[in-house]
Scaffold this active site. Structure first.
Site, PDB file in Angstrom:
ATOM      1  N   LYS A  83      -7.102   2.492   3.973  1.00 53.04           N
ATOM      2  CA  LYS A  83      -6.795   1.807   2.707  1.00 53.04           C
ATOM      3  C   LYS A  83      -6.983   0.291   2.796  1.00 53.04           C
ATOM      4  CE  LYS A  83      -3.749   5.379   0.904  1.00 53.04           C
ATOM      5  NZ  LYS A  83      -2.451   5.761   0.352  1.00 53.04           N
ATOM      6  N   ASP A 119      -1.298   4.783  -6.183  1.00 57.46           N
ATOM      7  CA  ASP A 119      -0.186   5.471  -5.510  1.00 57.46           C
ATOM      8  C   ASP A 119       1.161   5.198  -6.186  1.00 57.46           C
ATOM      9  OD1 ASP A 119      -1.583   6.814  -3.528  1.00 57.46           O
ATOM     10  OD2 ASP A 119      -1.392   5.198  -2.057  1.00 57.46           O
ATOM     11  N   GLY A 145       5.568   0.196   5.342  1.00 62.66           N
ATOM     12  CA  GLY A 145       4.133   0.277   5.599  1.00 62.66           C
ATOM     13  C   GLY A 145       3.362   0.207   4.285  1.00 62.66           C
ATOM     14  N   GLY A 146       2.123   0.677   4.331  1.00 68.44           N
ATOM     15  CA  GLY A 146       1.261   0.598   3.157  1.00 68.44           C
ATOM     16  C   GLY A 146       1.809   1.344   1.954  1.00 68.44           C
ATOM     17  N   MET A 244       7.822  11.151   0.571  1.00 67.19           N
ATOM     18  CA  MET A 244       6.387  11.084   0.236  1.00 67.19           C
ATOM     19  C   MET A 244       5.553  12.105   1.001  1.00 67.19           C
ATOM     20  SD  MET A 244       5.313   7.170  -0.264  1.00 67.19           S
ATOM     21  CE  MET A 244       6.244   6.066  -1.294  1.00 67.19           C
TER      22      MET A 244
END
Ligand code: NDP
Length: 302
Positions: A83, A119, A145-146, A244
């Site tokens: 990403k 997202d 994190g991302g 998630m």
């Protein structure tokens, strides 16, 4: 000896004359549900397109993406671990992709590559579809994190009362608070970081929160980012625990279930972020033609 390169697994657009070609790129990628999801959206909205998967070697994302678009590819979803590479590749970023610091959707137009991140919007829509009240809620986000970075903007825009971030590496949670403090202040949301050990102390979190989102990768290795003392402190029958990670009841979800909380995995987020990507590529006018909740229900029973 050859190693599995992008070329071997390449979905070559020139093999599909007259058909718009899309891919999901990641490493590993063979497990991805994205091709099945996009195929269903295409069927629902009568779109003729092909959606495949592409597994560039870890240092070959840029070359693989460039050759895909040069060969006529129309769009690409991007997943772990590319990403950030996708963000670097894009010529133009949407504001939300810039804020997220990561790109999960690429499209090409007029020779320029556009990067977006769906997202966060996908997760918010999945939560709302499950009847979760975000406005005015107290939210704990685990992970920095991302994925956390991607959902922070869309979550804040829903005007929760308070958003607390906790991460194994404290410094990363502090960084995220700094990065999003301007947005939080403008939306009147209290945004702060706590350490994972502080979650065991009810005076630090003011006890139970309404929504706990696990945006760590801990579930992939059957671990929870929080211990049982923290779980007892955080979860009540009124709380909602969202992981998630999808495809299993994670250790985190089990901790919540044992304390009477409602739980969800992240499969709905996956489907909803895909729906947004589909509409970016094929046109927002198709929004009424696709039914993401029906696709989610099919995936859950398949
Ligand atoms: P990153 O690698 O960027 O970040 C991983 C995060 O998990 C970090 O905060 C890391 O903490 C934390 N972490 C990893 N292992 C543990 C552990 N054992 N205990 C506690 N914390 C841990 O990954 P992403 O943010 O991109 O993704 C996170 C998860 O979200 C992944 O499992 C991914 O599959 C999922 N995801 C799901 C999506 C969906 O559509 N459902 C979309 C995007 C992501 P530290 O900083 O201390 O290393």
């Amino acid at each position: 000896m050859s190693h599995p390169t992008s070329t071997e697994l390449h979905t070559d657009p020139s093999q599909f004359p007259g058909v718009d070609v899309y891919v999901v790129a990641g490493n590993p990628i063979s497990h991805s549900k994205s091709p099945a999801i996009h195929q269903r959206f295409a069927q629902q909205s009568n779109q003729v397109m092909h959606y495949g998967h592409l597994q560039p070697a870890l240092d070959e994302f840029k070359a693989a993406a460039q050759s895909f678009f040069a060969a006529g590819g129309k769009g690409m979803n991007v997943t772990v671990p590319f990403k950030l590479d996708a963000q670097a590749l894009a010529d133009v970023l949407t504001p939300r992709a810039q804020l997220a610091g990561a790109v999960n959707t690429l499209r090409i137009e007029g020779g320029k590559i556009f990067g977006d991140n769906t997202d966060g919007a996908g997760m918010v829509r999945d939560l709302l579809a499950q009847g979760i009240q975000i406005k005015g809620a107290r939210i704990l986000l685990l992970g920095a994190g991302g994925a956390s970075r991607g959902v922070l903007g869309p979550l804040l825009e829903q005007s929760p009362k308070e958003l607390i971030i906790a991460n194994r590496s404290n410094a990363k949670a502090d960084e995220l608070v700094q990065l999003f403090s301007g947005l939080a202040t403008s939306l009147n949301v209290v945004l702060r970081a706590v350490t994972l050990s502080e979650l065991e102390d009810s005076s630090k979190t003011n006890a139970a929160v309404d929504l706990v989102i696990n945006a760590t990768a801990a579930g992939l290795s059957n671990e929870s980012p929080i211990n049982d003392a923290a779980a007892s402190n955080l979860f009540t029958p009124q709380s909602f625990a969202y992981d998630m990670v999808y495809g299993k009841v994670t250790a985190f979800m089990q901790q919540a279930l044992h304390r009477g909380a409602r739980v969800s995995d992240g499969l709905g987020m996956l489907v909803e972020q895909a729906a947004d990507a589909f509409l970016i590529w094929r046109g927002a006018k198709l929004a009424d033609a696709i039914d993401s909740r029906a696709v989610l229900a099919e995936l859950r029973t398949s």
